[in-house]
Design an enzyme around this catalytic site. Structure first.
Site, PDB file in Angstrom:
ATOM      1  N   GLU A   2       0.822  -1.209   0.000  1.00  0.00           N
ATOM      2  CA  GLU A   2       0.000   0.000   0.000  1.00  0.00           C
ATOM      3  C   GLU A   2       0.858   1.261   0.000  1.00  0.00           C
ATOM      4  O   GLU A   2       0.542   2.246  -0.691  1.00  0.00           O
ATOM      5  CB  GLU A   2      -0.929   0.005   1.222  1.00  0.00           C
ATOM      6  CG  GLU A   2      -1.926  -1.139   1.252  1.00  0.00           C
ATOM      7  CD  GLU A   2      -1.411  -2.357   2.008  1.00  0.00           C
ATOM      8  OE1 GLU A   2      -2.247  -3.085   2.574  1.00  0.00           O
ATOM      9  OE2 GLU A   2      -0.177  -2.597   2.026  1.00  0.00           O
ATOM     10  N   ALA A  59      13.148 -36.448  -8.787  1.00  0.00           N
ATOM     11  CA  ALA A  59      13.287 -36.757 -10.216  1.00  0.00           C
ATOM     12  C   ALA A  59      13.407 -38.266 -10.352  1.00  0.00           C
ATOM     13  O   ALA A  59      14.049 -38.926  -9.520  1.00  0.00           O
ATOM     14  CB  ALA A  59      14.518 -36.059 -10.792  1.00  0.00           C
ATOM     15  N   LEU A  70      22.753 -27.313  -2.344  1.00  0.00           N
ATOM     16  CA  LEU A  70      21.393 -26.875  -2.006  1.00  0.00           C
ATOM     17  C   LEU A  70      21.246 -25.355  -2.061  1.00  0.00           C
ATOM     18  O   LEU A  70      20.595 -24.740  -1.215  1.00  0.00           O
ATOM     19  CB  LEU A  70      20.973 -27.401  -0.625  1.00  0.00           C
ATOM     20  CG  LEU A  70      20.980 -28.928  -0.463  1.00  0.00           C
ATOM     21  CD1 LEU A  70      20.478 -29.314   0.927  1.00  0.00           C
ATOM     22  CD2 LEU A  70      20.149 -29.604  -1.538  1.00  0.00           C
ATOM     23  N   ARG A  92      22.235 -21.483  -7.250  1.00  0.00           N
ATOM     24  CA  ARG A  92      23.295 -20.996  -8.141  1.00  0.00           C
ATOM     25  C   ARG A  92      22.857 -20.917  -9.605  1.00  0.00           C
ATOM     26  O   ARG A  92      23.459 -20.181 -10.387  1.00  0.00           O
ATOM     27  CB  ARG A  92      24.540 -21.874  -8.011  1.00  0.00           C
ATOM     28  CG  ARG A  92      24.331 -23.321  -8.391  1.00  0.00           C
ATOM     29  CD  ARG A  92      25.491 -24.209  -7.954  1.00  0.00           C
ATOM     30  NE  ARG A  92      25.245 -25.607  -8.309  1.00  0.00           N
ATOM     31  CZ  ARG A  92      24.477 -26.420  -7.595  1.00  0.00           C
ATOM     32  NH1 ARG A  92      23.883 -25.976  -6.512  1.00  0.00           N
ATOM     33  NH2 ARG A  92      24.286 -27.671  -7.971  1.00  0.00           N
ATOM     34  N   SER A 111       8.697 -41.193   4.021  1.00  0.00           N
ATOM     35  CA  SER A 111       8.226 -40.961   5.391  1.00  0.00           C
ATOM     36  C   SER A 111       7.204 -39.824   5.428  1.00  0.00           C
ATOM     37  O   SER A 111       6.172 -39.913   6.109  1.00  0.00           O
ATOM     38  CB  SER A 111       9.406 -40.632   6.312  1.00  0.00           C
ATOM     39  OG  SER A 111      10.281 -41.720   6.425  1.00  0.00           O
TER      40      SER A 111
END
Length: 345
Positions: free
Chosen positions: A46, A152, A203, A206, A289
């Protein structure tokens, strides 16, 4: 309101734990200002919307309608209340996509506006606005992070070769970049012990211009070597283990117990740590799991339609789930599933 949603999406990956919000100011069917929440701690949508109005149009603000995808805040946080700004600028009408479930707002913004004589319309494109902030809404209504599982697999349903063999590369260059985009949109990313040990993943994002998520790894007995990329101290990393609770620099050892579901403990810990969403990238046992315990909101499966391997690690088994849509990029087909038991948006 559709424009508000489009604007809000530009804040993905940069505003958490705040929600993504877009705002548009309209005078007699002409947009005179628009803005979105760009960065956590920075001005809200806003404010940016009002500030974007040109000098020539500023006299029209008090005669305009503000559209905003989420209820304007009514409390002092990192910034002053947006409801107060709307009242101060004498904006006579506000159209809101969805009510804010955050306990310090949750209807108070609407009440403040109405008390000041502002006409308020609530619930325009409400479902789309809820979907936009599914992470924020899940966190604040179900008191847990929004959980996305991703893997994958080959055409014959394998996600890795046998342990000790050369690493199996499944997804193509395009979907690899897409996965890094996904990482930039989530607060954290989780892998299991074997994935960390055998794949040695960084992880990070990049391959995409976006923020790195907090890295999470399961290492019950602290047997992972410190030489892994996960422990390079470049990104905050949390290690779920049974031996110690300790924090040093960018590394947090979070202690869990053997006698309670690990998935339950991770989900609870992420809520306590105010981590609103997590992308679980593997391995197969950890993913299974989460599936078996029904602890997921979305599943994204990348299938290489051309790749077949003999012996290998089977991909997780999805017993139930609603296929939302699918798309194909060259050799890879992506299937997107949602969990109708948890996604009540």
């Amino acid at each position: 309101m559709q424009r508000c949603i489009e604007l809000a999406k530009a804040g993905a990956g940069h505003v958490a734990p705040n929600p993504m919000v877009g705002a548009v100011l309209v005078h007699e069917k002409r947009i005179i200002g628009e803005g979105y929440h760009k960065k956590y701690g920075g001005p809200h949508a806003e404010v940016n919307c009002v500030n974007s109005v040109s000098e020539a149009d500023r006299h029209l603000i008090s005669q305009s309608v503000m559209y905003v995808s989420l209820e304007p805040c009514a409390h002092f946080g990192k910034t002053p209340p947006c409801a107060d700004l709307i009242i101060e600028k004498k904006i006579p009408e506000v159209v809101i996509g969805v009510r804010d479930p955050f306990k310090q707002v949750d209807g108070k913004g609407v009440e403040k506006l109405k008390a000041a004589g502002v006409k308020v319309t609530l619930g325009v494109l409400e479902q789309d606005c809820k979907t936009l902030n599914k992470r924020f809404i899940t966190f604040n209504t179900q008191h847990r992070p929004y959980i996305i599982l991703k893997w994958a697999q080959t055409a014959n349903g394998k996600m890795a070769v046998e342990a000790g063999e050369e690493r199996l590369f499944i997804s193509n260059e395009f979907t690899n970049r897409l996965v890094h985009k996904w990482r930039s949109e989530e607060a954290a990313i989780l892998v299991g012990t074997n994935t960390a040990l055998f794949d040695n993943p960084a992880l990070t994002t990049r391959l995409w211009n976006g923020p790195n998520p907090v890295r999470l790894v399961v290492d019950r007995n602290l047997r992972l070597p410190s030489s892994l990329q996960l422990f390079d101290q470049q990104v905050k990393t949390i290690v779920f283990n049974t031996l110690k609770q300790e924090e040093k620099d960018n590394l947090l050892y979070y202690q869990v117990t053997q006698d309670v579901s690990l998935v339950h403990q991770i989900v609870h810990a992420l809520y306590q740590l105010k981590i609103q969403s997590v992308l679980v990238e593997g391995g197969a046992q950890l993913l299974q799991s989460f599936i078996d315990e029904g602890a997921w909101d979305e599943i994204r499966v990348i299938t290489n339609n051309e790749q077949v391997v003999g012996q290998g690690l089977p991909a997780p088994r999805l017993q139930s789930g609603q296929l939302l849509h699918q798309e194909t990029f060259y050799s890879d087909t992506l299937h997107y599933f949602v969990n109708p038991q948890t996604v009540a948006l």
